[in-house]
Motif scaffolding. Structure first.
Motif, PDB file in Angstrom:
ATOM      1  N   TYR A 207       0.974  -1.406   0.035  1.00  0.00           N
ATOM      2  CA  TYR A 207      -0.619  -0.104   0.051  1.00  0.00           C
ATOM      3  C   TYR A 207       0.998   1.321   0.189  1.00  0.00           C
ATOM      4  N   LEU A 208       1.898   1.531   1.025  1.00  0.00           N
ATOM      5  CA  LEU A 208       2.655   2.540   1.105  1.00  0.00           C
ATOM      6  C   LEU A 208       3.727   2.712  -0.605  1.00  0.00           C
ATOM      7  N   ALA A 209       3.820   1.202  -1.488  1.00  0.00           N
ATOM      8  CA  ALA A 209       4.584   1.614  -2.349  1.00  0.00           C
ATOM      9  C   ALA A 209       3.336   2.295  -3.101  1.00  0.00           C
ATOM     10  N   GLN A 210       2.228   1.815  -2.889  1.00  0.00           N
ATOM     11  CA  GLN A 210       1.357   2.141  -4.274  1.00  0.00           C
ATOM     12  C   GLN A 210       0.814   4.031  -4.057  1.00  0.00           C
ATOM     13  N   ARG A 211       0.735   4.530  -2.772  1.00  0.00           N
ATOM     14  CA  ARG A 211       1.156   5.820  -2.205  1.00  0.00           C
ATOM     15  C   ARG A 211       1.903   6.694  -3.176  1.00  0.00           C
TER      16      ARG A 211
ATOM     17  N   ARG B 157       1.864   6.516  -6.510  1.00  0.00           N
ATOM     18  CA  ARG B 157       0.518   6.897  -7.136  1.00  0.00           C
ATOM     19  C   ARG B 157      -0.167   8.525  -6.011  1.00  0.00           C
ATOM     20  N   PRO B 158       0.953   9.332  -5.617  1.00  0.00           N
ATOM     21  CA  PRO B 158       0.384   9.841  -4.533  1.00  0.00           C
ATOM     22  C   PRO B 158      -1.851  10.962  -4.631  1.00  0.00           C
ATOM     23  N   ASP B 159      -1.570  10.826  -5.548  1.00  0.00           N
ATOM     24  CA  ASP B 159      -3.475  10.833  -5.902  1.00  0.00           C
ATOM     25  C   ASP B 159      -4.376  10.102  -6.126  1.00  0.00           C
ATOM     26  N   TRP B 160      -3.568   8.788  -6.115  1.00  0.00           N
ATOM     27  CA  TRP B 160      -5.030   7.723  -5.517  1.00  0.00           C
ATOM     28  C   TRP B 160      -6.151   7.847  -4.606  1.00  0.00           C
ATOM     29  N   THR B 161      -7.411   7.759  -4.287  1.00  0.00           N
ATOM     30  CA  THR B 161      -8.372   7.592  -3.541  1.00  0.00           C
ATOM     31  C   THR B 161      -9.339   6.901  -3.583  1.00  0.00           C
TER      32      THR B 161
ATOM     33  N   ALA C 216      -6.372   5.278   3.683  1.00  0.00           N
ATOM     34  CA  ALA C 216      -6.796   5.061   1.445  1.00  0.00           C
ATOM     35  C   ALA C 216      -7.929   6.023   1.408  1.00  0.00           C
ATOM     36  N   MET C 217      -9.277   6.465   1.961  1.00  0.00           N
ATOM     37  CA  MET C 217      -9.742   6.409   1.476  1.00  0.00           C
ATOM     38  C   MET C 217      -9.780   8.460   1.566  1.00  0.00           C
TER      39      MET C 217
END
Length: 246
Positions: free
Chosen positions: A110-114, A117-121, A158-159
């Motif tokens: 999850y941290l890698a995803q953030r 893609r820092p704007d992903w929600t 994530a939300m």
């Protein structure tokens, strides 16, 4: 009496209270591992249940104006109550090294995803669909090891909830688990009258420090709050991985 243990435990509770007052989570990360190192995991989980229940009831009431929709709260917290019962059985009978390692991997992904893609929600509609599975898995982790944040905090982060929405939601989630966990651990013999009394005493430094954290959080912007949660998750993932391999 082991005064060193009392002082270290009270200090950890106070530090956890500051963290909980500021961001609504993180206290088990400080308290449960320390008590587990000094004693054992069942003792640590048993001591923290009552402070957790009281602290989260207070925060849920204080931030009640910022609750998410009832359907989401019922799914998330209700599934957590079921999960914590199952996790409590694991705590009594099953070692959890593989579960700890798997959860650390989930948080790292999850941290890698953030960061990628820092704007992903995760929107509210999608969050509502995943609320029950996330709540159940978080409950299992709370029951088995006293720390649900690898699932619950990751999911809510994530939300991208606003701080008061985050605290209100996580407080209901934690309180629901504690309501189920306390009698379950009592029935299993993990909570005894002596441990219940210690838990009530341990609530004092936690409650005493929570207003300090809430006051400090007034100076946190939404961006700083989000980064604080990511730092917390990084620490959690590292601790889980360390616990799994040692």
């Amino acid at each position: 009496m082991d005064w060193t243990g009392v002082i270290l435990g009270a200090t950890a509770m106070a530090a956890g209270g500051v963290l909980k007052g500021a961001i609504g989570a993180g206290a088990p990360l400080l308290v449960v591992p320390l008590l587990a190192l000094m004693y054992d995991v069942p003792f640590a989980v048993a001591i923290f249940v009552i402070p957790s229940l009281l602290g989260n009831i207070w925060q849920a009431w204080f931030y009640r104006a910022h609750f998410l929709p009832l359907r989401f709260l019922v799914s998330f917290a209700g599934a957590a109550g079921v999960g914590v019962f199952a996790g409590s059985l694991f705590l009594a009978w099953v070692p959890g090294d593989v579960l700890l390692a798997g959860l650390s991997l989930i948080v790292f992904l999850y941290l890698a995803q953030r960061f990628a893609r820092p704007d992903w929600t995760l929107g509210l509609d999608a969050g509502a669909r995943w609320a029950a599975p996330a709540g159940f898995l978080g409950g299992v982790m709370q029951g088995a090891g006293g720390v649900s944040a690898p699932v619950s905090v990751t999911f809510l982060n994530a939300m991208r909830l606003e701080r008061r929405e985050f605290i209100a939601t996580i407080a209901v989630f934690f309180a629901a688990m504690s309501v189920i966990q306390l009698p379950t651990l009592w029935a299993l013999g993990i909570i005894t009258p002596d441990r219940a009394l210690l838990g009530l005493c341990a609530a004092l430094p936690l409650f005493g420090a929570m207003p300090l954290g809430a006051w400090a959080a007034r100076f946190l912007s939404r961006g700083v709050f989000d980064r604080a949660i990511l730092v917390l998750l990084t620490i959690i993932a590292c601790r889980l991985l360390y616990a799994a391999v040692t």
